[in-house]
Scaffold this motif. Sequence first.
Motif, PDB file in Angstrom:
ATOM      1  N   GLU A  65     -10.684 -22.022 -47.635  1.00 48.51           N
ATOM      2  CA  GLU A  65      -9.907 -21.101 -46.785  1.00 48.51           C
ATOM      3  C   GLU A  65      -9.791 -21.657 -45.363  1.00 48.51           C
ATOM      4  O   GLU A  65      -8.714 -21.605 -44.747  1.00 48.51           O
ATOM      5  CB  GLU A  65     -10.581 -19.730 -46.762  1.00 48.51           C
ATOM      6  N   TYR A 108      -6.247 -22.298 -43.659  1.00 45.39           N
ATOM      7  CA  TYR A 108      -5.896 -21.575 -42.433  1.00 45.39           C
ATOM      8  C   TYR A 108      -5.658 -22.567 -41.284  1.00 45.39           C
ATOM      9  O   TYR A 108      -4.726 -22.387 -40.473  1.00 45.39           O
ATOM     10  CB  TYR A 108      -7.008 -20.606 -42.048  1.00 45.39           C
ATOM     11  N   LYS A 160      -2.182 -24.089 -41.572  1.00 45.66           N
ATOM     12  CA  LYS A 160      -1.131 -23.136 -41.188  1.00 45.66           C
ATOM     13  C   LYS A 160      -1.101 -22.917 -39.679  1.00 45.66           C
ATOM     14  O   LYS A 160      -0.033 -22.823 -39.071  1.00 45.66           O
ATOM     15  CB  LYS A 160      -1.348 -21.812 -41.914  1.00 45.66           C
ATOM     16  N   SER A 183       9.302 -18.793 -41.714  1.00 42.84           N
ATOM     17  CA  SER A 183       8.739 -17.703 -40.915  1.00 42.84           C
ATOM     18  C   SER A 183       7.488 -18.193 -40.216  1.00 42.84           C
ATOM     19  O   SER A 183       7.037 -19.317 -40.422  1.00 42.84           O
ATOM     20  CB  SER A 183       8.407 -16.521 -41.828  1.00 42.84           C
ATOM     21  N   ASP A 184       6.928 -17.361 -39.373  1.00 40.36           N
ATOM     22  CA  ASP A 184       5.713 -17.715 -38.658  1.00 40.36           C
ATOM     23  C   ASP A 184       4.575 -17.865 -39.656  1.00 40.36           C
ATOM     24  O   ASP A 184       4.161 -16.890 -40.296  1.00 40.36           O
ATOM     25  CB  ASP A 184       5.385 -16.615 -37.642  1.00 40.36           C
ATOM     26  N   SER A 232       1.540 -18.125 -39.288  1.00 40.79           N
ATOM     27  CA  SER A 232       0.278 -17.479 -38.935  1.00 40.79           C
ATOM     28  C   SER A 232       0.293 -15.975 -39.160  1.00 40.79           C
ATOM     29  O   SER A 232      -0.729 -15.306 -38.984  1.00 40.79           O
ATOM     30  CB  SER A 232      -0.046 -17.748 -37.457  1.00 40.79           C
ATOM     31  N   GLU A 233       1.477 -15.430 -39.599  1.00 40.71           N
ATOM     32  CA  GLU A 233       1.587 -13.974 -39.716  1.00 40.71           C
ATOM     33  C   GLU A 233       0.686 -13.413 -40.812  1.00 40.71           C
ATOM     34  O   GLU A 233       0.149 -12.313 -40.680  1.00 40.71           O
ATOM     35  CB  GLU A 233       3.043 -13.587 -39.992  1.00 40.71           C
ATOM     36  N   ASP A 234       0.518 -14.139 -41.908  1.00 41.96           N
ATOM     37  CA  ASP A 234      -0.249 -13.609 -43.029  1.00 41.96           C
ATOM     38  C   ASP A 234      -1.711 -14.050 -43.003  1.00 41.96           C
ATOM     39  O   ASP A 234      -2.416 -13.959 -44.008  1.00 41.96           O
ATOM     40  CB  ASP A 234       0.384 -14.029 -44.360  1.00 41.96           C
ATOM     41  N   LEU A 235      -2.178 -14.528 -41.832  1.00 47.60           N
ATOM     42  CA  LEU A 235      -3.564 -14.950 -41.715  1.00 47.60           C
ATOM     43  C   LEU A 235      -4.450 -13.784 -41.286  1.00 47.60           C
ATOM     44  O   LEU A 235      -4.010 -12.892 -40.548  1.00 47.60           O
ATOM     45  CB  LEU A 235      -3.690 -16.080 -40.682  1.00 47.60           C
ATOM     46  N   PRO A 236      -5.690 -13.791 -41.704  1.00 47.86           N
ATOM     47  CA  PRO A 236      -6.619 -12.758 -41.232  1.00 47.86           C
ATOM     48  C   PRO A 236      -6.974 -13.000 -39.765  1.00 47.86           C
ATOM     49  O   PRO A 236      -6.608 -14.028 -39.186  1.00 47.86           O
ATOM     50  CB  PRO A 236      -7.833 -12.960 -42.132  1.00 47.86           C
TER      51      PRO A 236
END
Length: 641
Positions: free
Chosen positions: A145, A149, A152, A124-125, A127-131
Motif C-alpha cells: 500500500e 500510495y 500516486k 483525474s486527481d 490523490s482523491e481516492d487515497l486515505p
Amino acid sequence: MSAERIVPSTPNTALDTSSLSSQSSSLPLWDRLSTWASENKAMVYTIAGVAVVVTGAGIVYYRSDSRPDSQAAGAEADTKKRASKKERRKAKKEKDKEQAQPDTKAPEQGGQPDVKQNIPRVESDPSEDLPRIDPSTVESFSDQERKEYATKLKVAGNKAYGDKSYNEAIELYGKAILCKPDPIFYSNRAACYNALGTWDKVVEDTSAAIALDSEYVKALNRRANAYENLEKFSEALLDATASCIIDGFRNEQSVQGVERLLKKVAEAKGKAILEGKEKRLPSPTFVTNYLQSFRPRPRPEGLEETADISEDSGKGQLRAGLAAMEKKTGEGYDAASRAFDKALELRDLGEHEAFAYNMRGTFRYLRGENADALRDLDKSVELQPSLTQSYIKRASMHLELGNREGAAEDFEKAMEHKQDDPDIYYHRAQLHFILAEFADAAKDYQKSIDLDQDFIFSHIQLGVTQYKMGSIASSMATFRRTMKKFDKMPDVYNYYGELLLDQQKYSEAIEKFETAIEMEKQTKPLGMNVLPLVNKALALFQWKQDFHEAEKLLQKALIIDPECDIAVATMAQLLLQQGKVTEALKYFERAAELSRTEGEIVNALSYAEATRTQLEVQEKYPQLANRLQGMGGLPGPAGMR
C-alpha cells in the motif's frame, strides 16, 4: 618587456624578452593551461588531471602556441567550437530551468536510480481516492500500500508542479516521502523549492536525496545550483565536480558549470588575496627579463659613477638605484626600488626629474601598482616629451589594462619625437604579436634590427614570429644566424631550444638548454635566469617521462629563484601528473601568492581549487576515485595525453 610572457597581465612564459609585462612568443602559463583544459575537460578534474600533456603539441606552458599556425589549426578549430558567451548564458538558463523540473520517472527499481517506468495516464486527481496520510496513519499501511500510495502521490505532485501549484506539489511529495523515502521524491520536492527560490530547502531536500543515492546526478546538480544562489561557491563546485565525474564529463552544460564555479571560487579568494597582498617586486628572473627588453643605454650625463654627487641628494639616490639595478639580483632590485622612491622624495633632481619619474613608474608597475605607475609616466612625458621610453612603457601598461587604442597612440607619440628609436619598433612589434598580426610584427622586428643590429631580442623575436607564421625554414635560419652573431649569449640557445622541443627534436633541444645553463652560470652567477633549467626539466619529462630528473631541475631552479612563478607552476603540474595531489596543491597555492595581477591570481587559484576539489571528492565520494581510473587521468605514462 621581459622574456617571459606575451600576453600582458600575465608575466612569465618563455620565448620572448618583450615589451609587455614579461612577454613571450606564446601565451602565458595559465592561459595555456586553460586552453588545454578546455580541450581535455575530463582530465582536468580527475585525480591527476591538471597535468603536463604529452602530445605533439608538447607539455610546456608555452609549447602549443609556439607552434606555427598551420600546426595549431586543429587546436584552434577545437577552440572555435567552444560556445560563445551568449550561448553559454542560454545554456545556463536552460540548465536552471532543468533544475526546476521534477523527475517524471518512477521510484528506483532493483537499486537502479531513475529507471523509467510506464505510468498510466491519469485523467483525474490520482490523490482523491487515497486515505488520509500523515505520520500517525502511515504506520498502518502495508508495504504494498505504501508503495502504491507513494506512486500516486508522486504523479499528483508532478501534475501540481506542471500547473505551477508549487505549495500543493510540496505537500503531495511530502506525503509520498512519508509512504516511501525515495530520493526522487526528495529531489522533486527540491524542484518545487527551487521554483520558489527557497534555496535552504533545496539544499535540505537534495541532501536527503543524495544520502539515499550518492550518485544521483540531478540531485547533485540541483544542490550545486542552490549553493551557487546562496553564494556558497566551494560547496557548489564540489557537487558540480562529482556530478561531472559520475557523468564521465559528457554533459557539456555541467562541465561549463564547473568552469564557471571554479572561476567564481577563484575570484572570491583572489579578491581577498589582493586586498591583503603586500605590493612587492616579482621574481628577479621576471624583473631582469622586463628590464633587458629595453636596449642598454649609458647612464644620463651627471649620474656617472665618477660624478661628484652626495648620496643623500635626489640625484645621489637616482644614481644609487641605477647601480643597484646592475646587480640583477632580488636584493639589488629591492634596493633600486627604494632608491628611486627616495630620489623623488628628496627632489632637487634638475634635468633628471623626468628620468626619475620614469624609473619610479617602472618599479611601481613591476610591483603591480598600475595607477601610480601611470601617473609617474604621465609626469615623465609632461616634463620631457622627448623621453620616448616613457611613452613605450606607458603603452605597455595601457595594453595590460586592455586599452589597445591608448597603447597605439603612445607608440605614435614616441615616433613623433624620435622616429629612429629601435625600441619603439621592437615594443610595437610586441603589440602586433599579441594581436596575432604576425606580418606587421615581423616588419617592426626587422625595422628594429635595421636600426640596431646588436640587440639580441629583436632577432630572437623575429625568428619566433616567422615560426608562428609557418615559415619554419626562415625561422631556423634566423636562429642560426643569431647564434653565430651572439654566440656568448645564453638567451638565444634557450629560445632556440624551445622551438626544437616544439618540433620534438628532444636531444638537440636539451643540448641547447644545457648550453644556456652553463652560460648563465658563467656570466650571471648571482642572477641566473632559471628558464633554461625549467625548459630542460620539461624536455626530459616529455621525452623520457623522467619525473625524478625533472623534479631535481625544478627544485634547483627554485633554490636559485624561489619566486619564479613558472618553476612553481610547472612543479605543481609535474607533481599532479604523478598523483601527488596534496603536494601539487601547495605549489598551485604558492603560484597564486606569487602572481602579480588579479587575472594571474584567479588563474592560479582556479587550478588550486580544482586540485582541492579533487581531494574533497575523493574523501566524500570514495567510490568515484575508482571511476576515474578509466578516464585517462591517472599518474604515470598510461594516463597521459
